[in-house]
Design a protein around this motif. Sequence first.
Motif, PDB file in Angstrom:
ATOM      1  N   LEU A  64       3.766   4.402  -6.886  1.00 58.40           N
ATOM      2  CA  LEU A  64       4.183   3.073  -7.331  1.00 58.40           C
ATOM      3  C   LEU A  64       3.653   1.998  -6.377  1.00 58.40           C
ATOM      4  O   LEU A  64       3.233   0.930  -6.818  1.00 58.40           O
ATOM      5  N   ARG A  65       3.660   2.288  -5.092  1.00 58.11           N
ATOM      6  CA  ARG A  65       3.151   1.314  -4.117  1.00 58.11           C
ATOM      7  C   ARG A  65       1.656   1.064  -4.298  1.00 58.11           C
ATOM      8  O   ARG A  65       1.168  -0.005  -3.965  1.00 58.11           O
ATOM      9  N   GLN A  66       0.948   2.048  -4.822  1.00 64.41           N
ATOM     10  CA  GLN A  66      -0.495   1.901  -5.033  1.00 64.41           C
ATOM     11  C   GLN A  66      -0.818   1.161  -6.327  1.00 64.41           C
ATOM     12  O   GLN A  66      -1.922   0.651  -6.485  1.00 64.41           O
ATOM     13  N   MET A  67       0.132   1.119  -7.250  1.00 63.25           N
ATOM     14  CA  MET A  67      -0.105   0.474  -8.543  1.00 63.25           C
ATOM     15  C   MET A  67       0.005  -1.041  -8.431  1.00 63.25           C
ATOM     16  O   MET A  67       0.828  -1.550  -7.672  1.00 63.25           O
ATOM     17  N   PRO A  68      -0.779  -1.738  -9.220  1.00 64.02           N
ATOM     18  CA  PRO A  68      -0.585  -3.190  -9.272  1.00 64.02           C
ATOM     19  C   PRO A  68       0.683  -3.515 -10.058  1.00 64.02           C
ATOM     20  O   PRO A  68       1.137  -2.723 -10.893  1.00 64.02           O
ATOM     21  N   ALA A  72       2.438  -2.296 -16.252  1.00 65.92           N
ATOM     22  CA  ALA A  72       3.754  -1.945 -16.783  1.00 65.92           C
ATOM     23  C   ALA A  72       3.741  -0.590 -17.490  1.00 65.92           C
ATOM     24  O   ALA A  72       4.682   0.195 -17.343  1.00 65.92           O
ATOM     25  N   ASN A  73       2.693  -0.286 -18.253  1.00 66.62           N
ATOM     26  CA  ASN A  73       2.632   1.004 -18.944  1.00 66.62           C
ATOM     27  C   ASN A  73       2.581   2.160 -17.953  1.00 66.62           C
ATOM     28  O   ASN A  73       3.247   3.180 -18.142  1.00 66.62           O
ATOM     29  N   GLN A  74       1.805   2.008 -16.899  1.00 67.61           N
ATOM     30  CA  GLN A  74       1.712   3.070 -15.898  1.00 67.61           C
ATOM     31  C   GLN A  74       3.035   3.243 -15.153  1.00 67.61           C
ATOM     32  O   GLN A  74       3.444   4.364 -14.855  1.00 67.61           O
ATOM     33  N   ILE A  75       3.704   2.148 -14.870  1.00 69.95           N
ATOM     34  CA  ILE A  75       5.001   2.220 -14.190  1.00 69.95           C
ATOM     35  C   ILE A  75       6.015   2.926 -15.083  1.00 69.95           C
ATOM     36  O   ILE A  75       6.771   3.795 -14.638  1.00 69.95           O
ATOM     37  N   ASN A  76       6.008   2.577 -16.367  1.00 75.20           N
ATOM     38  CA  ASN A  76       6.919   3.203 -17.318  1.00 75.20           C
ATOM     39  C   ASN A  76       6.643   4.711 -17.397  1.00 75.20           C
ATOM     40  O   ASN A  76       7.570   5.524 -17.396  1.00 75.20           O
ATOM     41  N   LEU A  79       8.008   6.498 -14.301  1.00 70.06           N
ATOM     42  CA  LEU A  79       9.459   6.710 -14.335  1.00 70.06           C
ATOM     43  C   LEU A  79       9.819   7.881 -15.248  1.00 70.06           C
ATOM     44  O   LEU A  79      10.671   8.709 -14.915  1.00 70.06           O
ATOM     45  N   LYS A  80       9.149   7.964 -16.388  1.00 67.42           N
ATOM     46  CA  LYS A  80       9.430   9.077 -17.307  1.00 67.42           C
ATOM     47  C   LYS A  80       8.963  10.403 -16.727  1.00 67.42           C
ATOM     48  O   LYS A  80       9.609  11.434 -16.935  1.00 67.42           O
ATOM     49  N   ARG A  81       7.857  10.404 -15.982  1.00 67.02           N
ATOM     50  CA  ARG A  81       7.395  11.647 -15.350  1.00 67.02           C
ATOM     51  C   ARG A  81       8.391  12.136 -14.309  1.00 67.02           C
ATOM     52  O   ARG A  81       8.616  13.339 -14.166  1.00 67.02           O
ATOM     53  N   VAL A  82       8.995  11.217 -13.590  1.00 65.98           N
ATOM     54  CA  VAL A  82      10.003  11.602 -12.590  1.00 65.98           C
ATOM     55  C   VAL A  82      11.203  12.234 -13.286  1.00 65.98           C
ATOM     56  O   VAL A  82      11.709  13.280 -12.859  1.00 65.98           O
ATOM     57  N   ASN A 130       6.310  -8.726 -15.354  1.00 63.12           N
ATOM     58  CA  ASN A 130       5.663  -7.561 -14.751  1.00 63.12           C
ATOM     59  C   ASN A 130       6.176  -7.317 -13.340  1.00 63.12           C
ATOM     60  O   ASN A 130       6.487  -6.180 -12.964  1.00 63.12           O
ATOM     61  N   GLU A 131       6.263  -8.378 -12.577  1.00 63.21           N
ATOM     62  CA  GLU A 131       6.755  -8.262 -11.210  1.00 63.21           C
ATOM     63  C   GLU A 131       8.217  -7.824 -11.193  1.00 63.21           C
ATOM     64  O   GLU A 131       8.626  -7.016 -10.355  1.00 63.21           O
TER      65      GLU A 131
END
Length: 164
Positions: A64-68, A72-76, A79-82, A130-131
């Motif tokens: 997550l720290r590496q993501m911009p 939002a799709n990648q962050i979502n 979270l689902k992968r976790v 997004n932020e």
Amino acid sequence: MAAEQQLLEQLVDIAEPTYQLSWQIPPGVYILLAVTAAALVYGGWLLYRRKQYLAAKHQAIALLRQMPADAANQINQLLKRVIKHYAPAHPMLTASTLQWQQFLQQQLPDAPLPSLEALLYQAPSDPEQNEQFYQFAQRWLAQLRPAMLSSRQQQLLTQEAANV
């Protein structure tokens, strides 16, 4: 009486046997050392297992720290992968976006969560939202207790079975 006096004179103080070596340890201490060593090994093993169990959470935080913040799709997906890692049959993995948002909001009721439908499925997304979602994901991962996910999963599955 003279016989008793002679017998008393023949008595000698009891002398404890000396150890043959100066560093010799009593047998009870060996048992205590063995139990202490076993407890330390078991405690280390438990810590190792806990570290391995929480590795996915720590890896997700690092990713997550590496993501911009605008991903939002990648962050979502992260979270689902976790959730999938810690509770593979969790009902939220197949839930609608609205149910997923409600689930996330229940986890952190005091943190603001933007509308995920607008954030994930509409092309021009607001950088502030997004932020906000990025900050929410950071807080959610930081407070995540994996054991709570599996217990929550059991509660949801029990409720679904009761509704059928």
